[in-house]
Design a protein around this motif. Structure first.
Motif, PDB file in Angstrom:
ATOM      1  N   TRP A 233       0.837  -1.206   0.000  1.00 35.66           N
ATOM      2  CA  TRP A 233       0.000   0.000   0.000  1.00 35.66           C
ATOM      3  C   TRP A 233       0.871   1.254   0.000  1.00 35.66           C
ATOM      4  CZ3 TRP A 233      -0.526   3.657   4.056  1.00 35.66           C
ATOM      5  CH2 TRP A 233      -1.563   4.571   3.875  1.00 35.66           C
ATOM      6  N   ARG A 237       0.313   2.983  -3.413  1.00 36.93           N
ATOM      7  CA  ARG A 237      -0.950   3.689  -3.258  1.00 36.93           C
ATOM      8  C   ARG A 237      -0.810   5.052  -2.590  1.00 36.93           C
ATOM      9  NH1 ARG A 237      -2.376   0.907  -6.523  1.00 36.93           N
ATOM     10  NH2 ARG A 237      -3.781  -0.893  -6.523  1.00 36.93           N
ATOM     11  N   THR A 238       0.352   5.364  -2.058  1.00 39.81           N
ATOM     12  CA  THR A 238       0.454   6.617  -1.305  1.00 39.81           C
ATOM     13  C   THR A 238       1.378   7.621  -1.997  1.00 39.81           C
ATOM     14  OG1 THR A 238       2.371   5.972   0.002  1.00 39.81           O
ATOM     15  CG2 THR A 238       0.217   5.324   0.859  1.00 39.81           C
ATOM     16  N   LYS A 239       1.219   8.859  -1.566  1.00 39.06           N
ATOM     17  CA  LYS A 239       2.066   9.930  -2.086  1.00 39.06           C
ATOM     18  C   LYS A 239       3.518   9.676  -1.711  1.00 39.06           C
ATOM     19  CE  LYS A 239      -0.487  13.259  -0.146  1.00 39.06           C
ATOM     20  NZ  LYS A 239      -1.027  14.602   0.169  1.00 39.06           N
ATOM     21  N   PHE A 242       5.011   7.070  -3.862  1.00 41.00           N
ATOM     22  CA  PHE A 242       5.290   7.625  -5.191  1.00 41.00           C
ATOM     23  C   PHE A 242       6.598   8.408  -5.160  1.00 41.00           C
ATOM     24  CE2 PHE A 242       4.339  10.830  -8.610  1.00 41.00           C
ATOM     25  CZ  PHE A 242       4.341   9.927  -9.657  1.00 41.00           C
ATOM     26  N   GLU A 243       6.789   9.157  -4.064  1.00 41.66           N
ATOM     27  CA  GLU A 243       8.032   9.923  -3.931  1.00 41.66           C
ATOM     28  C   GLU A 243       9.229   8.989  -3.785  1.00 41.66           C
ATOM     29  OE1 GLU A 243       6.988  12.411  -0.655  1.00 41.66           O
ATOM     30  OE2 GLU A 243       5.946  13.855  -1.914  1.00 41.66           O
ATOM     31  N   ARG A 245       9.499   5.945  -4.973  1.00 41.24           N
ATOM     32  CA  ARG A 245       9.775   5.286  -6.255  1.00 41.24           C
ATOM     33  C   ARG A 245      10.364   6.269  -7.257  1.00 41.24           C
ATOM     34  NH1 ARG A 245       5.430   3.297  -8.950  1.00 41.24           N
ATOM     35  NH2 ARG A 245       3.932   4.479  -7.709  1.00 41.24           N
ATOM     36  N   ALA A 246       9.830   7.500  -7.264  1.00 42.80           N
ATOM     37  CA  ALA A 246      10.341   8.492  -8.213  1.00 42.80           C
ATOM     38  C   ALA A 246      11.799   8.817  -7.896  1.00 42.80           C
ATOM     39  CB  ALA A 246       9.483   9.755  -8.172  1.00 42.80           C
ATOM     40  N   ALA A 249      13.929   5.940  -9.065  1.00 41.88           N
ATOM     41  CA  ALA A 249      14.018   5.744 -10.512  1.00 41.88           C
ATOM     42  C   ALA A 249      14.797   6.873 -11.168  1.00 41.88           C
ATOM     43  CB  ALA A 249      12.623   5.638 -11.121  1.00 41.88           C
ATOM     44  N   SER A 250      14.654   8.080 -10.689  1.00 43.57           N
ATOM     45  CA  SER A 250      15.346   9.210 -11.291  1.00 43.57           C
ATOM     46  C   SER A 250      15.424  10.370 -10.301  1.00 43.57           C
ATOM     47  CB  SER A 250      14.611   9.657 -12.563  1.00 43.57           C
ATOM     48  OG  SER A 250      15.177  10.858 -13.025  1.00 43.57           O
ATOM     49  N   ALA A 257      10.495  17.645 -10.017  1.00 45.42           N
ATOM     50  CA  ALA A 257       9.075  17.611  -9.664  1.00 45.42           C
ATOM     51  C   ALA A 257       8.812  18.212  -8.288  1.00 45.42           C
ATOM     52  CB  ALA A 257       8.571  16.168  -9.716  1.00 45.42           C
ATOM     53  N   MET A 259      10.102  17.258  -5.328  1.00 47.01           N
ATOM     54  CA  MET A 259      10.173  16.357  -4.181  1.00 47.01           C
ATOM     55  C   MET A 259      11.418  16.692  -3.379  1.00 47.01           C
ATOM     56  SD  MET A 259       9.136  12.881  -6.133  1.00 47.01           S
ATOM     57  CE  MET A 259       7.661  12.821  -7.161  1.00 47.01           C
TER      58      MET A 259
ATOM     59  N   ILE B 346      10.101  10.102 -16.062  1.00 47.22           N
ATOM     60  CA  ILE B 346      10.743   8.886 -15.576  1.00 47.22           C
ATOM     61  C   ILE B 346      10.358   7.795 -16.568  1.00 47.22           C
ATOM     62  CG2 ILE B 346      10.919   7.262 -13.673  1.00 47.22           C
ATOM     63  CD1 ILE B 346      10.309   9.545 -11.792  1.00 47.22           C
ATOM     64  N   PHE B 349       8.287   4.725 -15.555  1.00 42.63           N
ATOM     65  CA  PHE B 349       6.967   4.924 -14.959  1.00 42.63           C
ATOM     66  C   PHE B 349       5.915   4.967 -16.061  1.00 42.63           C
ATOM     67  CE2 PHE B 349       7.569   6.929 -10.489  1.00 42.63           C
ATOM     68  CZ  PHE B 349       8.427   5.914 -10.149  1.00 42.63           C
ATOM     69  N   PRO B 369      -3.035  10.486   2.855  1.00 47.24           N
ATOM     70  CA  PRO B 369      -1.741  10.004   2.371  1.00 47.24           C
ATOM     71  C   PRO B 369      -1.834   9.292   1.023  1.00 47.24           C
ATOM     72  CG  PRO B 369      -2.583   8.529   4.046  1.00 47.24           C
ATOM     73  CD  PRO B 369      -3.565   9.662   3.958  1.00 47.24           C
ATOM     74  N   VAL B 371      -2.724   8.374  -2.953  1.00 45.76           N
ATOM     75  CA  VAL B 371      -2.924   8.918  -4.294  1.00 45.76           C
ATOM     76  C   VAL B 371      -4.187   8.268  -4.839  1.00 45.76           C
ATOM     77  CG1 VAL B 371      -1.941   9.175  -6.590  1.00 45.76           C
ATOM     78  CG2 VAL B 371      -0.439   9.133  -4.608  1.00 45.76           C
TER      79      VAL B 371
END
Lengths: 380, 503
Positions: A233, A237-239, A242-243, A245-246, A249-250, A257, A259, B346, B349, B369, B371
């Motif tokens: 989750w 599923r969460t902000k 996402f941060e 993973r982002a 990844a890069s 973005a 972050m 990315i 993604f 929290p 998305v």
């Protein structure tokens, strides 16, 4: 058809999820499967090369199977061994997703375990419903704190987490040894470094002892399953996920973005450390009942393999952890039944990782398992 | 030496990159090869220079069929390629680079650099390719490095030269020098293939033009009888507008005010030197200059990616010198970054994830929290249709889209909200005319809505077409300013300013 309908159809089409491709299936299922097979074959060849009788080899693999899934006791052992591997593996997987190569699970497990033990015997007067969760939480918190030291060093000074977590592992070994001799930690009347016992009201309750008192499976398995769901989750599923993973990844794109890289590094390390700390708590509260030098027993390193084998995906980590748990439990049976040292299991585990890391090798060894690759990448 | 490609077909799995292509390359002639990205130009040339084997068809040299089993064979046959990305060793001298791999040697394998130097000079004199044989490559301007690449090919006695997008890295002045070199090569009897997607250049330099689309030759012709519009239509497959539709210039109040800004590079060098500028509502300010003169550093400071050493930045009347990237974004600043592959997206993604890369935290896309991925996906689907992004689904990986579609994705993400100010860095670099047309129209729409636009581009044509005011940067300073609303400035004047020649 009106303009609006056309648009709706087009947008519905865009929202259709393509069925998972053959390539995904091959990478996620076929490669790991063949990697295990190849490792077992090479394991057998190793035994053969070291003058083990072919009959003994057959017996040892039979024992491996029986000792891991052949009976209720075997399954109980497999799950007991898998739980800490999965918990720590989840933490490492989360770190990998965030671009952090955390080698420090071992130290985080030790810190989490120590905190849980100390919490247990210090507040032994508290009732089970309060004390057990409190011990679990303090284990997670200690692991989180310990890992975030490396995170903070990375964020603030750029010190690489591989180096700092290895060093923190070193520190944790000695810190545990030192603490185990402190008068308020050491078990009364003992000269060797060993902690006071965890009181029964702090233990993760055994689940199957009503069937057979030797079955070690304990409630930590629920904690583990819950962690799999929560990490999934969190990541997808969460902000915050996402941060994570982002950034992994890069880092450049994440910065672009907006972050906050430093915060994300510290949080990702803390979360990873919390999971490793929970693995430590799981061990002392569910299996060991006390802390002794090096009680982490290499789980933190095996968990790296589990995270890699699980492709840094929570569900993958679950299966990889179960596999390693099964090898662990089955390996002990193998030693008993066939007299083959459990060290061979370590070799097989390592071989699995080698094959996973070299998918091209697996494809070359088992060409019939894969669709023939296309002659180019299709781009001009 | 005449080279003929006959019925060349090249497939990559199910993808047909070249389909039954016929092409003749003649000595003493410049063949312009035009096509969008992905039209199959590079594949075709890689077949010609021996990197790929065709699935069908044959290559004939002076009427005799040949077969290349690797680039070595093609070089031996006299076919040389000058790649878009130079293949030079920066710490070697020009002469060392030229002979690399085919070094003239004396007794005991002694490296005979004297012969190498002499050859470099000879080739240079013969074709006007001046380059000092003893200069280190890393210290040379890009235009000279390109000459070294050409000398390298000539040193290997190539009679057919393939030039892959050779002008992409050059300033306008360097381009005209380069064209002189191409002309002298042609006049000395070399056969030249000039690959590009720039229509003006191909009309200027070619003797014959072939247009590739979807892997096939769509048309051939004589540049003297062809117009830009015809070529563009052949290339894209539909009529293309070149004149950017611009509403009349009616600037409002200043949105962005930069005052005395100084930015340092990581190594402490001065990147931006005391720059002041302002951008008003409804105004496009073009930032021209040769790459590496501080434009990128200026944009990073304006968008919050780096902290300036000195100076102030005000946006909508507020001091944002120390504000975070996110707060600038929230104030209505959009940023189309220079490096779309590494910064703007990315690649691993999905399209939907990339669509909300800098707005996932917004109330539209998140709750607490979490998305709300369903909202993200639905909104992305809408934006994909709005901005004409070609993707099979919102779940496709962004890295699998073509360059033009990746850029449209970024433009969609940045402009599909209520923006006040757009920073666009190289928004159309490497894109085909269809995508360029579209992105220009979107930028003009933002201007018409009263946004301020800061456009950084190394394409002078782009800046001239879009900008109301042009600032030229050289060595970290703004050295010239041109107003396009009154009389369009001369390209050569801007080019001179870009080269640091005071106007």
């Amino acid at each position: 058809m009106s303009m609006q309908d056309t648009l709706d159809t087009a947008s519905r089409k865009l929202l259709e999820r393509a069925a998972p491709g053959r390539v995904d299936f091959e990478n996620l299922v076929v490669v790991p499967l063949f990697a295990v097979v190849a490792a077992l074959i090479l394991g057998a060849l190793t035994m053969l090369a070291t003058s083990v009788e072919p009959a003994t080899i057959g017996r040892s693999y039979l024992a491996l199977l029986q000792g891991s899934v052949g009976s209720l006791a075997a399954i109980s052992e497999t799950l007991t061994a898998a739980a800490p591997l999965i918990l720590a593996g989840l933490g490492l997987a989360l770190g990998f997703r965030a671009g952090l190569f955390n080698i420090g699970a071992e130290g985080q497990i030790l810190m989490g375990g120590m905190a849980a033990v100390i919490c247990g015997f210090s507040f032994s007067h508290l009732p089970f419903a309060v004390l057990m969760p409190l011990c679990v939480i303090s284990g997670g918190a200690a692991g989180a704190f310990y890992a975030s030291i490396a995170g903070w060093l990375r964020a603030a000074t750029g010190a690489h987490e591989v180096i700092t977590t290895i060093m923190l592992n070193m520190i944790s070994y000695r810190l545990v040894d030192y603490m185990l001799r402190l008068p308020w930690v050491q078990r009364p009347g003992r000269a060797d470094p060993i902690s006071q016992s965890v009181p029964p009201n702090a233990e993760l309750p055994a689940l199957l002892q009503w069937l057979d008192p030797n079955l070690r499976l304990h409630a930590g398995i629920f904690l583990t399953l819950l962690a799999v769901v929560v990490v999934y989750w969190l990541l997808f599923r969460t902000k915050l996920g996402f941060e994570f993973r982002a950034s992994g990844a890069s880092p450049e794109a994440a910065r672009y973005a907006g972050m906050r890289a430093s915060l994300i590094i510290v949080l990702a390390m803390a979360t990873a450390g919390m999971l490793a700390g929970l693995a430590g708590a799981n061990q002392v509260l569910g299996v060991l009942g006390r802390a002794s030098p090096g009680f982490s027993a290499g789980i933190g390193f095996d968990a790296i393999a589990v995270a890699l084998l699980g492709r840094s995906h929570p569900v993958g980590v679950l299966f990889a952890g179960l596999l390693f748990g099964a090898l662990e439990a089955g390996g002990r049976q193998m030693q008993v039944d066939a007299g083959v040292s459990i060290d061979l299991i370590g070799i097989i585990q390592a071989l699995i990782i080698v094959f996973i890391a070299a998918p091209l090798l697996v494809r070359a060894l088992f060409p019939w398992g894969f669709r023939r690759p296309d002659s180019g990448d299709g781009r001009s | 030496m005449e080279v003929e490609l006959r019925g060349i077909t090249k497939r990559f799995g199910p993808v047909v990159a070249n389909q039954d292509v016929n092409l003749t390359i003649r000595p003493g002639e410049v063949l312009g090869l035009l096509g969008e990205n992905g039209a199959g130009k590079s594949t075709l040339m890689n077949v010609l220079c021996g990197l790929y084997r065709p699935d069908a068809g044959e290559i004939l040299i002076d009427g005799a069929p040949v077969s290349f089993s690797g680039p070595g064979d093609a070089i031996a046959a006299g076919i040389g390629m000058v790649h878009q990305h130079f293949m030079l060793v920066p710490v070697f001298t020009v002469a060392e680079n030229v002979v690399l791999g085919v070094e003239p040697t004396g007794r005991f394998d002694h490296l005979d650099l004297e012969t190498a130097r002499r050859k470099v000079r000879e080739i240079g004199e013969a074709y006007g390719l001046t380059a000092d044989p003893d200069a280190l490559v890393e210290g040379l301007p890009v235009g000279v490095q390109q000459r070294v690449e050409i000398i390298k090919v000539l040193f290997r006695s190539a009679n057919v030269l393939i030039l892959d997008e050779p002008t992409a890295v050059l300033t306008p002045q360097e381009v005209s020098d380069f064209f002189e070199i191409v002309t002298s090569l042609r006049d000395s009897g070399k056969a030249i293939v000039f690959i590009t997607h720039k229509l003006n250049e191909i009309l200027d330099i070619s003797d014959r033009i072939s247009v590739l689309r979807g892997g096939r030759i769509i048309g051939e012709g004589d540049p003297r009888q062809m117009t830009k519009a015809q070529l563009a239509e052949m290339m894209v497959g539909r009529p293309v507008r070149f004149d950017v539709e611009k509403t009349s210039f009616a600037p409002g109040e200043a949105l962005l005010e930069v005052d005395g800004l100084t930015v340092l590079r990581d190594n402490g060098e001065l990147a931006v030197d005391n720059v002041s500028l302002s951008v008003r509502s409804g105004e496009v300010v073009g930032l021209a200059g040769v790459q590496g003169n501080g434009q990128s550093a200026l944009i990073e400071a304006i968008t919050g990616l780096s902290r300036p050493a000195q100076g102030r930045i005000r946006f909508l009347g507020e001091d944002i010198t120390a504000a975070s990237v996110r707060s600038r974004h929230r104030m209505g600043m959009a940023h189309i970054p220079e490096d779309r592959q590494h910064v703007g997206l990315i690649p691993g993604f999905t399209v939907a994830e990339n669509m909300v890369l800098d707005s996932y935290y917004d109330d539209r896309f998140s709750r607490g929290p979490q998305v709300r991925w369903t909202n993200v996906q639905e909104w992305s689907a809408g934006a994909i249709l709005d901005f004409d992004i070609r993707t099979p689904s919102v779940f496709a990986e962004a890295g699998h889209l073509s360059g033009g579609n990746q850029q449209k994705l970024i433009v969609a993400r940045e402009l599909a909200r209520d923006t006040k100010f757009v920073v666009a860095a190289q928004p159309t670099r490497g894109l085909d005319v269809g995508s360029i047309e579209y992105i220009h129209a979107r930028l003009m729409a933002a201007r018409a809505e009263g946004d301020g636009v800061l456009l950084m581009s190394s394409e002078l044509d782009e800046i001239l077409a879009l900008a109301d005011r042009i600032l030229v940067m050289f060595k970290g300073r703004i050295v010239a300013e041109f107003h396009t609303s009154e009389a369009p400035p001369e390209k050569s004047e801007i080019g001179l300013a870009m080269a640091g020649v005071a106007a």
